[in-house]
Design a protein around this motif. Sequence first.
Motif, mmCIF file in Angstrom:
data_model
loop_
_atom_site.group_PDB
_atom_site.id
_atom_site.type_symbol
_atom_site.label_atom_id
_atom_site.label_comp_id
_atom_site.label_asym_id
_atom_site.label_seq_id
_atom_site.Cartn_x
_atom_site.Cartn_y
_atom_site.Cartn_z
ATOM 1 N N PHE A 122 0.810 -1.210 0.000
ATOM 2 C CA PHE A 122 0.000 0.000 0.000
ATOM 3 C C PHE A 122 0.848 1.267 0.000
ATOM 4 O O PHE A 122 0.658 2.159 -0.831
ATOM 5 N N VAL A 123 1.778 1.375 0.944
ATOM 6 C CA VAL A 123 2.518 2.626 1.144
ATOM 7 C C VAL A 123 3.379 2.961 -0.064
ATOM 8 O O VAL A 123 3.387 4.102 -0.543
ATOM 9 N N GLU A 124 4.123 1.964 -0.575
ATOM 10 C CA GLU A 124 5.021 2.219 -1.701
ATOM 11 C C GLU A 124 4.253 2.717 -2.934
ATOM 12 O O GLU A 124 4.669 3.668 -3.599
ATOM 13 N N ILE A 125 3.132 2.072 -3.238
ATOM 14 C CA ILE A 125 2.348 2.463 -4.408
ATOM 15 C C ILE A 125 1.737 3.850 -4.198
ATOM 16 O O ILE A 125 1.721 4.675 -5.115
ATOM 17 N N ALA A 126 1.245 4.109 -2.987
ATOM 18 C CA ALA A 126 0.638 5.411 -2.696
ATOM 19 C C ALA A 126 1.643 6.542 -2.888
ATOM 20 O O ALA A 126 1.318 7.603 -3.451
ATOM 21 N N ILE A 127 2.875 6.338 -2.427
ATOM 22 C CA ILE A 127 3.912 7.361 -2.608
ATOM 23 C C ILE A 127 4.284 7.481 -4.077
ATOM 24 O O ILE A 127 4.444 8.591 -4.612
ATOM 25 N N ALA A 128 4.401 6.349 -4.751
ATOM 26 C CA ALA A 128 4.840 6.337 -6.150
ATOM 27 C C ALA A 128 3.928 7.171 -7.040
ATOM 28 O O ALA A 128 4.402 7.856 -7.961
ATOM 29 N N LEU A 129 2.627 7.142 -6.774
ATOM 30 C CA LEU A 129 1.675 7.841 -7.639
ATOM 31 C C LEU A 129 1.687 9.351 -7.454
ATOM 32 O O LEU A 129 0.962 10.066 -8.148
ATOM 33 N N THR A 130 2.512 9.856 -6.523
ATOM 34 C CA THR A 130 2.581 11.311 -6.299
ATOM 35 C C THR A 130 3.893 11.916 -6.781
ATOM 36 O O THR A 130 4.153 13.094 -6.543
ATOM 37 N N THR A 131 4.727 11.144 -7.463
ATOM 38 C CA THR A 131 6.063 11.617 -7.824
ATOM 39 C C THR A 131 6.093 12.291 -9.198
ATOM 40 O O THR A 131 5.258 12.030 -10.056
ATOM 41 N N THR A 132 7.085 13.164 -9.357
ATOM 42 C CA THR A 132 7.370 13.807 -10.643
ATOM 43 C C THR A 132 8.871 13.779 -10.868
ATOM 44 O O THR A 132 9.643 14.097 -9.959
ATOM 45 N N ALA A 133 9.300 13.441 -12.074
ATOM 46 C CA ALA A 133 10.732 13.267 -12.371
ATOM 47 C C ALA A 133 11.341 14.575 -12.855
ATOM 48 O O ALA A 133 11.641 14.743 -14.029
ATOM 49 N N LEU A 134 11.525 15.519 -11.927
ATOM 50 C CA LEU A 134 12.074 16.821 -12.311
ATOM 51 C C LEU A 134 13.454 16.688 -12.942
ATOM 52 O O LEU A 134 13.741 17.294 -13.976
ATOM 53 N N GLY A 135 14.334 15.888 -12.309
ATOM 54 C CA GLY A 135 15.687 15.740 -12.836
ATOM 55 C C GLY A 135 15.708 15.165 -14.243
ATOM 56 O O GLY A 135 16.541 15.549 -15.063
ATOM 57 N N THR A 136 14.776 14.259 -14.522
ATOM 58 C CA THR A 136 14.683 13.685 -15.864
ATOM 59 C C THR A 136 14.120 14.692 -16.860
ATOM 60 O O THR A 136 14.534 14.753 -18.018
ATOM 61 N N LEU A 137 13.159 15.503 -16.408
ATOM 62 C CA LEU A 137 12.488 16.445 -17.303
ATOM 63 C C LEU A 137 13.356 17.639 -17.691
ATOM 64 O O LEU A 137 13.232 18.153 -18.804
ATOM 65 N N LEU A 138 14.211 18.088 -16.774
ATOM 66 C CA LEU A 138 14.938 19.337 -17.009
ATOM 67 C C LEU A 138 15.691 19.372 -18.336
ATOM 68 O O LEU A 138 15.522 20.313 -19.123
#
Length: 392
Positions: free
Chosen positions: A116-132
């Motif tokens: 539960f916890v890992e998936i819940a956190i995962a769905l709130t992430t954004t890959a800023l370092g990848t996007l820059l």
Amino acid sequence: MSPVDPLKSLFWVILVAALAPIVARVLPGRLPAVVFMIIGGVLIGPEVLANASPDDMSLLSTLGLSFLFLLAGYELEPTLMRQPPGKIAIRSWFVSAALSLAVTALLYQAGIINDFVEIAIALTTTALGTLLPILRDAGVMDGPLGPYVFAAGAVGEFFPIVAMALLLTSSGPIGGLFALFGMAAATLIALLIIRWVKRKGWGEKLRLPEDATGQTTLRWTLVLLAGLVLAADDFGLDVVLGAFLAGVVLRQWAPVSAESLERKLEAVGYGVFIPIFFVTSGMKLDIISILENPLRLLLFFVLLFAVRGLPQLFMYRGQLDRVQRWQMVFLTATALPLLVALADVGTESGLMLPENAAALVGAGALSVLVFPLVATTLKSKSTATSVESATG
């Protein structure tokens, strides 16, 4: 299968990293080089050609992940968080967090997941370092959308890191809280030392060489990075927190040659270590598990879009036009590095099912493949429409 020579692994990883930007430029479609690094990692990894082993690249991959978050932290301007882009980004993340908890609870009740916890956190992430680097090449960061993307990306990296520290440490939430306080103290000590050195003017007194064979500032940057990453590891936290905070501290350092230092960091990070991280991430993908259950990957991919992306349509309605809000939807839903970190933490602790870890990282890789491309295409179409309207 006989073990792969570490030097052979290194050769193949560097070869993929070198070929990826060439392939990205030659092939139509304007796909980012990161995509081809991941695909190349899959091809040379143990699931396909077995030319290289991810275990051989473990330390270099961790350095690459650390550099990715160092550069993201270095780019963060703290005052931006007190301005409208930062305030909206924080509110938007909490909306995504609430949606994530609700969706993950449904998946848990349906028996689809038990992590539960890992998936819940995962769905709130954004890959800023990848996007820059992708968005800079596309000219997105220089426009009015830039501050909003940056603030949303910074919050989408830092807040999940803090959630990981509180909820996924072996000592539990209370131990995680103490670990965060310890990490904050280590960061404060580093800041105080740097300010004391600046106030005393030791750099000028010693005339430390910055070019040729000296590269003193770059070396001390690596000391700072390694020190805070080590501190995070000693406190039982993920290394990405130490790397991100190292970037924030480095921003406060701001030596006279800050522009020169930034070029050097980008050269070392994007030129050497960060590509190794992305290629190794591709090598770690459990392709067999994904092929056996592709719907699981598709589910996580859709949830990244729905939970992290779609709320931006509502949250930014007073600041951005319709096209820009759709760009924010796709950009904030792009995730990968933290998904890799979450998958590693979850599988090592036994809290995450291997098939969920593989599907989650696969969904992140697919988001990097699809979402930035859609966002930059929307920008191009919007610009073309504006030009036609002006000339017509």
